[in-house]
Scaffold this active site. Structure first.
Site, mmCIF file in Angstrom:
data_model
loop_
_atom_site.group_PDB
_atom_site.id
_atom_site.type_symbol
_atom_site.label_atom_id
_atom_site.label_comp_id
_atom_site.label_asym_id
_atom_site.label_seq_id
_atom_site.Cartn_x
_atom_site.Cartn_y
_atom_site.Cartn_z
ATOM 1 N N ASP A 70 81.607 43.632 23.437
ATOM 2 C CA ASP A 70 80.342 44.452 23.320
ATOM 3 C C ASP A 70 79.313 43.133 23.359
ATOM 4 O O ASP A 70 78.707 42.834 22.329
ATOM 5 C CB ASP A 70 80.131 45.217 21.957
ATOM 6 N N ARG A 114 81.676 53.534 18.113
ATOM 7 C CA ARG A 114 82.539 53.136 16.856
ATOM 8 C C ARG A 114 83.272 54.205 16.351
ATOM 9 O O ARG A 114 84.324 53.942 16.060
ATOM 10 C CB ARG A 114 81.271 52.654 15.940
ATOM 11 N N CYS A 146 75.061 46.173 28.198
ATOM 12 C CA CYS A 146 73.799 46.812 27.894
ATOM 13 C C CYS A 146 72.588 45.883 28.486
ATOM 14 O O CYS A 146 71.442 46.085 28.371
ATOM 15 C CB CYS A 146 73.443 46.404 26.412
ATOM 16 N N ASP A 194 82.405 36.170 16.613
ATOM 17 C CA ASP A 194 81.071 36.025 17.121
ATOM 18 C C ASP A 194 80.617 34.545 16.682
ATOM 19 O O ASP A 194 81.132 33.784 15.850
ATOM 20 C CB ASP A 194 80.200 36.880 16.210
ATOM 21 N N PHE A 246 82.125 39.723 20.153
ATOM 22 C CA PHE A 246 80.841 39.891 19.870
ATOM 23 C C PHE A 246 80.646 40.833 18.651
ATOM 24 O O PHE A 246 80.126 42.048 18.936
ATOM 25 C CB PHE A 246 80.275 40.359 21.242
ATOM 26 N N ASN A 274 83.211 31.114 20.169
ATOM 27 C CA ASN A 274 82.171 31.485 21.604
ATOM 28 C C ASN A 274 83.475 32.095 22.055
ATOM 29 O O ASN A 274 84.592 31.676 22.580
ATOM 30 C CB ASN A 274 82.089 30.104 22.360
HETATM 31 N N1 SAH Z 1 79.175 45.299 18.440
HETATM 32 C C1 SAH Z 1 78.061 44.995 17.682
HETATM 33 C C2 SAH Z 1 76.902 44.293 18.323
HETATM 34 C C3 SAH Z 1 77.127 43.182 19.166
HETATM 35 S S1 SAH Z 1 75.682 42.307 19.642
HETATM 36 C C4 SAH Z 1 78.112 45.991 16.967
HETATM 37 O O1 SAH Z 1 78.395 47.133 16.780
HETATM 38 O O2 SAH Z 1 77.039 46.000 15.581
HETATM 39 C C5 SAH Z 1 76.165 41.194 20.359
HETATM 40 C C6 SAH Z 1 76.691 39.958 19.478
HETATM 41 O O3 SAH Z 1 77.066 38.813 20.255
HETATM 42 C C7 SAH Z 1 75.664 39.180 18.475
HETATM 43 O O4 SAH Z 1 76.123 39.255 17.368
HETATM 44 C C8 SAH Z 1 75.718 37.676 19.023
HETATM 45 O O5 SAH Z 1 75.613 36.725 17.995
HETATM 46 C C9 SAH Z 1 77.101 37.529 19.694
HETATM 47 N N2 SAH Z 1 77.092 36.432 20.830
HETATM 48 C C10 SAH Z 1 76.496 36.186 21.774
HETATM 49 N N3 SAH Z 1 76.976 35.389 22.782
HETATM 50 C C11 SAH Z 1 78.396 35.108 22.281
HETATM 51 C C12 SAH Z 1 79.449 34.534 22.445
HETATM 52 N N4 SAH Z 1 79.278 33.475 23.798
HETATM 53 N N5 SAH Z 1 80.530 34.299 21.749
HETATM 54 C C13 SAH Z 1 80.484 34.944 20.745
HETATM 55 N N6 SAH Z 1 79.520 35.662 20.176
HETATM 56 C C14 SAH Z 1 78.511 35.759 20.959
#
Ligand code: SAH
Length: 425
Positions: free
Chosen positions: A329, A240, A369, A278, A256, A308
């Site tokens: 992410d 970040r 991850c 998200d 995400f 999505n």
């Molecule tokens: N980058 C963030 C952490 C991401 S965790 C940080 O720094 O805090 C992954 C995220 O992806 C979660 O919030 C989950 O709700 C979201 N997610 C999972 N599948 C998804 C999809 N198909 N489309 C959009 N969001 C999604």
């Protein structure tokens, strides 16, 4: 050889020596012994902390309770390790120590917690109040995760041995962190593999109504009760900070976004605009609040979309959108190697569309991850995505989790987060 003890050949049998230092009260003199099949002691000799069920020839002594400390011995009877017994898991035992002379007791567990907490001290200051205190196997505490958010610690236990020492762990964490509250989020799915039911709730002290942390001077609210994992993705702290340094003047897409970690960083770095995606409405709500918590940030530059990512990247392309910095992410697409192929397709898909959406000279900050996807494989997937996107692009940085998520040299499985910083020509 060693000044501390008799030469190897003269060393007394391990049982005797252990009792001498354990005060004779723990573990019981007749601690059960897991005897490893011939040839299967190799990983333990290399100090890998897991013993799989298929490597065990037999259990000598009374059947151990879940989480009890057992001795592990080679087929030749030689001591290998002291470990926590997980009768229901394929990972049948997790090593506490490779020393026969250690007493695995409350003081031992407490020392491990203190050692882990002390190693993070330099990462905490007024502008950084969130840190991972315990990172499982890599901190010598298999199955134990603990994240510190200001004066609250969230503890997650995911193995029978960790569960066995639950009260000791909670107290040791409270003491080591000087915490007001230890909140337990032992609701990870992996507990099922250990035959452990989920457990959440206050394990020590009182949970404040709102939990906040500072990261890079930015304030984030953390939903320790209802958020994902323990509430916040501390592992991305350094990344970040990187995005913050790169964001100036750029049109940013944060796919995400969860509670806005990278979004706030990009805004603080002077991004022209940040579109955050998200599927989780609650996370987006908290993300919006997080921007509002920081009056120095220009909320008008942030746009949030409950969407999505797979569909939205295509929709953005159809709409002719372009970005100068994209963060991908996603969640763990491949928790284990069994999911690798499907995960590879998913990673390729989002990276392909992100590369198409990047303007010339644009930057892609892309992560996996997944334990089932190695750094090497991830690079190949992203390379394949660039081929299909017909994009000339180069790796300009390799990214990992922050220093509070160490990877023990004897536990390469701990190296789960890998990222690439890619520049499009
Ligand atoms: N980058 C963030 C952490 C991401 S965790 C940080 O720094 O805090 C992954 C995220 O992806 C979660 O919030 C989950 O709700 C979201 N997610 C999972 N599948 C998804 C999809 N198909 N489309 C959009 N969001 C999604």
């Amino acid at each position: 050889m060693s000044a501390a003890g008799p030469p190897q050949g003269a060393r007394p049998p391990w049982g005797e020596r252990r009792e001498a230092t354990s005060g004779g009260n723990h573990p019981a003199p007749a601690a059960p012994v897991l005897v490893v099949k011939p040839g299967r002691e190799k990983s333990l000799l290399q100090r890998h902390p897991w013993l799989f069920s298929g490597a065990i020839a037999r259990v000598d002594g009374a059947p151990p309770e879940p989480g009890a400390t057992v001795l592990v011995a080679g087929a030749d009877g030689k001591f290998l390790a002291q470990a926590a017994y997980s009768p229901q898991s394929q990972i049948r035992a997790r090593v506490w120590t490779f020393e026969s002379g250690d007493a695995v007791d409350a003081a031992f567990i407490t020392r491990r917690v203190e050692r882990a907490a002390a190693a993070r001290a330099a990462m905490l200051d007024a502008n950084h109040t969130g840190v991972r205190l315990i990172h499982g196997e890599s901190d010598g505490l298999p199955g134990v995760i603990a994240d510190r958010y200001g004066n609250v610690v969230v503890m997650q236990l995911a193995a029978a041995g960790a569960e066995h020492w639950r009260k000791v762990l909670a107290q040791a964490l409270a003491d080591a962190a000087g915490a007001r509250c230890v909140y337990e989020r032992s609701d990870a799915e992996v507990r099922q593999l250990e035959g452990l039911p989920p457990r959440t709730g206050v394990a020590f002290g009182v949970l404040p109504r709102v939990v906040t942390i500072f990261e890079g001077g930015l304030c984030y609210s953390v939903d320790v009760v209802g958020g994902q994992k323990t509430g916040f993705y501390l592992d991305q702290r350094d990344n970040r900070a990187l995005v913050r340094r790169l964001a100036k003047g750029r049109r940013v897409l944060n796919a995400f976004c969860y509670t806005g970690g990278f979004t706030l960083a990009a805004l603080a770095g002077g991004a022209q605009s940040v579109l955050s995606l998200d599927t989780a409405a609650e996370a987006l709500g908290l993300a919006r609040e997080n921007v509002a918590r920081n009056p120095a940030l220009d909320a008008a530059r942030a746009e949030w979309r409950e969407a999505n990512v797979f569909a939205e990247l295509r929709a953005l392309r159809d709409a002719g959108a372009q970005f100068d910095l994209i963060v991908l992410d996603p969640p763990k697409f491949a928790p284990t190697a069994a999911h690798t192929e499907r995960a590879a397709r998913a990673y390729k898909d989002i990276n392909l569309w992100a590369l198409k959406l990047l303007a010339p000279g644009g930057l892609l900050v892309t992560f996996s991850c997944s334990g089932g996807v190695t750094a090497d494989l991830f690079q190949k997937i992203v390379a394949g995505a660039a081929v299909d996107a017909k994009a000339d692009a180069a790796i300009v940085g390799r990214l990992t989790a922050s220093a509070d998520h160490p990877v023990a040299l004897n536990f390469p499985e701990g190296d789960y987060l890998k990222g690439l910083l890619i520049r499009k020509a």
